[in-house]
Design an enzyme around this catalytic site. Structure first.
Site, mmCIF file in Angstrom:
data_model
loop_
_atom_site.group_PDB
_atom_site.id
_atom_site.type_symbol
_atom_site.label_atom_id
_atom_site.label_comp_id
_atom_site.label_asym_id
_atom_site.label_seq_id
_atom_site.Cartn_x
_atom_site.Cartn_y
_atom_site.Cartn_z
ATOM 1 N N SER A 20 -4.426 15.625 65.251
ATOM 2 C CA SER A 20 -4.527 14.773 64.068
ATOM 3 C C SER A 20 -5.314 13.485 64.327
ATOM 4 O O SER A 20 -5.148 12.829 65.360
ATOM 5 C CB SER A 20 -3.128 14.404 63.568
ATOM 6 O OG SER A 20 -3.219 13.507 62.489
ATOM 7 N N PHE A 21 -6.124 13.110 63.325
ATOM 8 C CA PHE A 21 -6.854 11.840 63.358
ATOM 9 C C PHE A 21 -6.126 10.755 62.559
ATOM 10 O O PHE A 21 -6.611 9.629 62.449
ATOM 11 C CB PHE A 21 -8.263 12.018 62.801
ATOM 12 C CG PHE A 21 -9.120 12.959 63.605
ATOM 13 C CD1 PHE A 21 -9.486 12.640 64.902
ATOM 14 C CD2 PHE A 21 -9.536 14.166 63.073
ATOM 15 C CE1 PHE A 21 -10.264 13.505 65.656
ATOM 16 C CE2 PHE A 21 -10.314 15.043 63.818
ATOM 17 C CZ PHE A 21 -10.676 14.712 65.113
ATOM 18 N N THR A 67 1.825 18.000 57.139
ATOM 19 C CA THR A 67 0.721 18.937 57.277
ATOM 20 C C THR A 67 1.267 20.333 57.568
ATOM 21 O O THR A 67 2.487 20.563 57.582
ATOM 22 C CB THR A 67 -0.286 18.456 58.349
ATOM 23 O OG1 THR A 67 -1.457 19.266 58.279
ATOM 24 C CG2 THR A 67 0.299 18.515 59.757
ATOM 25 N N LYS A 71 4.115 21.921 54.174
ATOM 26 C CA LYS A 71 3.810 21.293 52.884
ATOM 27 C C LYS A 71 4.597 21.877 51.710
ATOM 28 O O LYS A 71 4.875 21.169 50.735
ATOM 29 C CB LYS A 71 2.311 21.391 52.582
ATOM 30 C CG LYS A 71 1.437 20.524 53.466
ATOM 31 C CD LYS A 71 -0.005 20.596 53.010
ATOM 32 C CE LYS A 71 -0.893 19.685 53.831
ATOM 33 N NZ LYS A 71 -2.266 19.617 53.291
ATOM 34 N N ASN A 92 2.097 16.486 50.611
ATOM 35 C CA ASN A 92 1.564 16.032 51.903
ATOM 36 C C ASN A 92 1.959 14.586 52.227
ATOM 37 O O ASN A 92 1.580 14.066 53.263
ATOM 38 C CB ASN A 92 0.031 16.179 51.950
ATOM 39 C CG ASN A 92 -0.688 15.033 51.277
ATOM 40 O OD1 ASN A 92 -0.182 14.470 50.294
ATOM 41 N ND2 ASN A 92 -1.848 14.677 51.773
ATOM 42 N N ALA A 129 -9.668 29.722 47.649
ATOM 43 C CA ALA A 129 -8.534 29.724 46.734
ATOM 44 C C ALA A 129 -7.221 29.486 47.479
ATOM 45 O O ALA A 129 -6.161 29.914 47.035
ATOM 46 C CB ALA A 129 -8.481 31.042 45.956
ATOM 47 N N GLY A 130 -7.297 28.800 48.622
ATOM 48 C CA GLY A 130 -6.110 28.485 49.416
ATOM 49 C C GLY A 130 -5.486 27.167 49.001
ATOM 50 O O GLY A 130 -5.728 26.645 47.910
ATOM 51 N N GLY A 131 -4.708 26.596 49.915
ATOM 52 C CA GLY A 131 -3.971 25.376 49.617
ATOM 53 C C GLY A 131 -4.857 24.185 49.284
ATOM 54 O O GLY A 131 -4.574 23.428 48.350
ATOM 55 N N ALA A 132 -5.953 24.009 50.035
ATOM 56 C CA ALA A 132 -6.849 22.878 49.770
ATOM 57 C C ALA A 132 -7.528 23.035 48.417
ATOM 58 O O ALA A 132 -7.657 22.076 47.648
ATOM 59 C CB ALA A 132 -7.892 22.758 50.874
#
Length: 283
Positions: A20-21, A67, A71, A92, A129-132
Site C-alpha cells: 500500500s501507498f 481494501t 470491502k 472502502n 465490470a468488476g469492483g472498481a
C-alpha cells in the site's frame, strides 16, 4: 512524525497490505497540517475481520480505509452505510465516530477526471465490470454523465452492472457490450475509463484495451492502474493526441476524501501528491 499518548490512529485493513501507498500519503498530510494523527496498515485475515472491527472500536481508532478482500464483508459490521456506497455494495472507508461506511473510490476517479474535463453531459465508456468499475460507474452517473457504456469480456457481467446503474435512477442511458467492440464505441465517446488490470506491474507490456487508431484527440483517457504511472493504454492515448489522466490521481483523491471524512478538514492535496510521487519514484 511524533507519536505521543494523545496521537489519533487511523489506518488501512486488507490482506495483504504491504504494497500500500496510503501510509506515506496520509502521514504526509498529517505532517503538513501538524495534526496529531498517524496512519498504519493492518494485515487482517478474512476470518479475523469482525474481531478487527470490534478491537478497533475498543482501541478508539478513528477510521479505516478498507481494501481487498474486505470491502463487501465489512459492511455487515457497520451501523450505517452511505447511500452511494450502498448502491455500489462495497465500502472502502469507515468513520468510527458513527460506525458509518463510505466508498471514496468512485469520487476519487471522478475528481481525477474533472481536473481536465467536466463529466456532466458527457458520453463515457467504461472498460471492465468488476469492483472498481462498479464504484466509478455509480459516481459517473451521480455526477451527471449523459450516457455510460460498460464493456467487458464477460458481457453478462457488463449487462448486470448496467442494469444496476440504470436502476439507481441517477442516469437513464446505460449500455453493455463486449470489450471487443471498444473501437466503435470510442468514436463518439468523450471519456474512456479503464478499470481492468491490463498493464499493471509487473505485466507492464500487456496489449492495451484500445490502440491509438481507436482513439481521437478530443477523448479523455483515464486508467485506474497507477503502477506503472504511464500504462500501455495511456501511451497509446498520448500517441493519438488524447488527454491522459493518471491512476495516481484516483488514489490521491480517494485518499483526500477519506481524510476529510475522518478529520472534518480539507486534505492538503499537494503534500499528499508529493508523497505519492516520491514513493513511486516519479518526477
Amino acid at each position: 512524525m511524533n507519536i505521543k499518548g494523545s496521537t489519533n490512529i487511523v489506518g488501512l485493513i486488507g490482506h495483504p497490505v504491504e504494497h500500500s501507498f496510503s501510509p506515506p500519503m496520509h502521514n504526509a498530510a498529517f505532517d503538513e497540517l501538524e495534526m496529531d494523527y498517524a496512519y498504519v496498515a493492518f494485515d487482517v485475515n478474512p476470518s479475523d475481520l469482525k474481531s478487527a472491527i470490534d478491537g478497533a472500536k475498543s482501541l478508539n481508532i478513528k477510521g479505516f480505509n478498507v481494501t481487498i478482500p474486505h470491502k463487501i464483508e465489512v459492511m455487515q459490521f457497520l451501523d450505517e452505510i452511505d447511500e452511494v456506497a450502498g448502491l455500489i455494495g462495497a465500502v472502502n472507508t469507515i468513520d468510527f465516530k458513527d460506525m458509518k461506511g463510505y466508498n471514496t473510490d468512485g469520487i476519487g476517479a471522478v475528481k481525477a477526471i474533472e481536473e481536465v474535463t467536466d463529466i456532466k453531459n458527457r458520453s463515457v465508456v467504461v472498460a471492465g465490470a468488476g469492483g472498481a468499475s462498479r464504484a466509478i460507474s455509480f459516481y459517473l452517473a451521480k455526477y451527471g454523465a449523459d450516457s455510460i457504456t460498460i464493456l467487458n469480456r464477460n458481457v453478462e457481467r457488463a449487462q448486470s452492472l448496467a442494469r444496476d446503474v440504470a436502476g439507481s435512477g441517477l442516469i437513464s442511458e446505460v449500455i453493455a457490450d463486449s470489450i471487443s467492440e471498444i473501437g466503435s464505441c470510442l468514436s463518439n465517446a468523450d471519456i474512456l475509463v479503464d478499470t481492468t488490470p491490463i498493464g499493471m506491474h509487473p505485466n507492464i507490456n500487456d496489449e492495451p484495451i484500445a490502440l491509438a487508431k481507436d482513439m481521437h484527440e478530443d477523448l479523455v483517457v483515464f486508467d485506474a492502474v497507477y503502477n506503472p504511472n504511464e500504462t500501455v493504454l495511456l501511451k497509446e492515448a498520448i500517441k493519438a493526441g488524447a488527454t491522459p489522466v493518471y491512476g495516481i490521481k484516483m488514489l490521491l483523491y480517494q485518499g483526500a476524501e477519506s481524510f476529510k471524512i475522518w478529520t472534518g478538514r480539507d486534505a492538503p492535496v499537494d503534500a499528499m501528491e508529493k508523497a505519492l510521487k516520491d514513493t513511486l519514484n516519479l518526477e
